[in-house]
Design a protein around this motif. Sequence first.
Motif, PDB file in Angstrom:
ATOM      1  N   UNK A  86       8.201  -0.667   0.856  1.00  0.00           N
ATOM      2  CA  UNK A  86       8.689  -0.742  -0.528  1.00  0.00           C
ATOM      3  C   UNK A  86       7.621  -0.284  -1.503  1.00  0.00           C
ATOM      4  N   UNK A  87       8.034   0.494  -2.485  1.00  0.00           N
ATOM      5  CA  UNK A  87       7.123   0.956  -3.520  1.00  0.00           C
ATOM      6  C   UNK A  87       7.637   0.544  -4.889  1.00  0.00           C
ATOM      7  N   UNK A  88       6.722   0.221  -5.767  1.00  0.00           N
ATOM      8  CA  UNK A  88       7.046  -0.003  -7.178  1.00  0.00           C
ATOM      9  C   UNK A  88       6.055   0.809  -8.007  1.00  0.00           C
ATOM     10  N   UNK A  89       6.572   1.646  -8.902  1.00  0.00           N
ATOM     11  CA  UNK A  89       5.693   2.373  -9.796  1.00  0.00           C
ATOM     12  C   UNK A  89       5.656   3.872  -9.604  1.00  0.00           C
ATOM     13  N   UNK A 134      12.884  -0.776 -12.717  1.00  0.00           N
ATOM     14  CA  UNK A 134      11.589  -1.150 -12.157  1.00  0.00           C
ATOM     15  C   UNK A 134      10.937  -0.126 -11.255  1.00  0.00           C
ATOM     16  N   UNK A 135      11.431   1.122 -11.242  1.00  0.00           N
ATOM     17  CA  UNK A 135      10.864   2.181 -10.394  1.00  0.00           C
ATOM     18  C   UNK A 135      10.680   1.697  -8.952  1.00  0.00           C
ATOM     19  N   UNK A 136      11.782   1.228  -8.381  1.00  0.00           N
ATOM     20  CA  UNK A 136      11.755   0.671  -7.034  1.00  0.00           C
ATOM     21  C   UNK A 136      12.261   1.692  -6.009  1.00  0.00           C
ATOM     22  N   UNK A 137      11.629   1.704  -4.845  1.00  0.00           N
ATOM     23  CA  UNK A 137      12.053   2.612  -3.785  1.00  0.00           C
ATOM     24  C   UNK A 137      11.638   2.066  -2.423  1.00  0.00           C
ATOM     25  N   UNK A 138      12.273   2.596  -1.373  1.00  0.00           N
ATOM     26  CA  UNK A 138      11.930   2.250   0.014  1.00  0.00           C
ATOM     27  C   UNK A 138      11.909   3.531   0.837  1.00  0.00           C
ATOM     28  N   UNK A 141      15.999  -6.602  -4.529  1.00  0.00           N
ATOM     29  CA  UNK A 141      14.956  -5.649  -4.902  1.00  0.00           C
ATOM     30  C   UNK A 141      14.276  -5.057  -3.670  1.00  0.00           C
ATOM     31  N   UNK A 142      13.450  -4.039  -3.914  1.00  0.00           N
ATOM     32  CA  UNK A 142      12.901  -3.267  -2.792  1.00  0.00           C
ATOM     33  C   UNK A 142      12.033  -4.061  -1.805  1.00  0.00           C
ATOM     34  N   UNK A 161       0.851  -1.175   0.000  1.00  0.00           N
ATOM     35  CA  UNK A 161       0.000   0.000   0.000  1.00  0.00           C
ATOM     36  C   UNK A 161       0.883   1.221   0.000  1.00  0.00           C
ATOM     37  N   UNK A 162       0.561   2.189  -0.869  1.00  0.00           N
ATOM     38  CA  UNK A 162       1.368   3.389  -0.958  1.00  0.00           C
ATOM     39  C   UNK A 162       0.868   4.408   0.053  1.00  0.00           C
TER      40      UNK A 162
END
Length: 308
Positions: A195-198, A294-298, A172-173, A82-83
């Motif tokens: 972790x976020x993707x997108x 992959x537009x990955x972040x934390x 990965x994230x 969930x963002x």
Amino acid sequence: MEIRFNNNQNSSDRHRRPAKGADRLMRIPRTTRRVLMIIAAVLALALVITMIALPISCAVRNSKSSSGQSQSAEANNGGKFEELAVTEPATKASSYKIDGIPLIKQDYYKAGCESYACVMLLQGLGYDIDMEGFIDNYLILREFYYGDDGNMYGPDMDAAYAGDIFHGAGINCPAMAKSMNLYLKTQKKGQTAYPFKGKTLQQLSDEYVSNGIPVMVWVTTYMDESYEKLSWVIDYVDENCERQVGDTMVWRQNEHCMVLIGYTDTEYIFNDSVAGEVVKHPKELCETRFQEIGQQSVVVLKINKKFF
């Protein structure tokens, strides 16, 4: 409403000729006058109620609007994540930089850029953790091996770091956030790694960096182009994986992880463990490399919500 008349007036006063305006009013039939008085009273009462209710209505509406903006949750990555968005500042500065995030040179764990970014971020948030302590005790890692069929096997990078920390591929994230949460739970400060993707770098800057929250991001070394370099058969997955055991995992050469700490009109600002310094790169180029990986972040946030 009770209206009392003074019956003690003398007869001369009672029969005194009214003023011009009053004279016109007295010519209106008594029943009509009463209707007009009732209508006037109702309109006056409605006006008073409106004046009282309007500020309350606005306050409630503004409160609901602020509550909705302060924390937004959107389903992401097939509903697994969930963002959580932080409210954007009322006035966004054209440039901004978070101070106090330490730099750690990537000079020992040669393939551990994600762990370097993680420790820089955690230290910047006030946690007493170093590279060795994090990698030895909290990093989820699965090494490569060759099977009897001659194929190389290893984990899904969404589930664990793939390979040896000195020569491996990376992580990965989702798995990185999970590793970070193993540590954060021991600290009992109520913070969680998400972790976020997108999300784009622009979104991450607007929602987090501009509010003083640093973000781990997956880009490329020196923003060089990435390309498929290594692949293996997946032998390990967890609840965060979309792939299954037996699927193929592909790693891209030049994959790199840094800490996003600021921006200008034209550039993003990062803590870069490979360069060993704060670096700036053009926004458009950064978004391209970020998308390649992959537009990955934390992001580490203090929110009363169980994430895993």
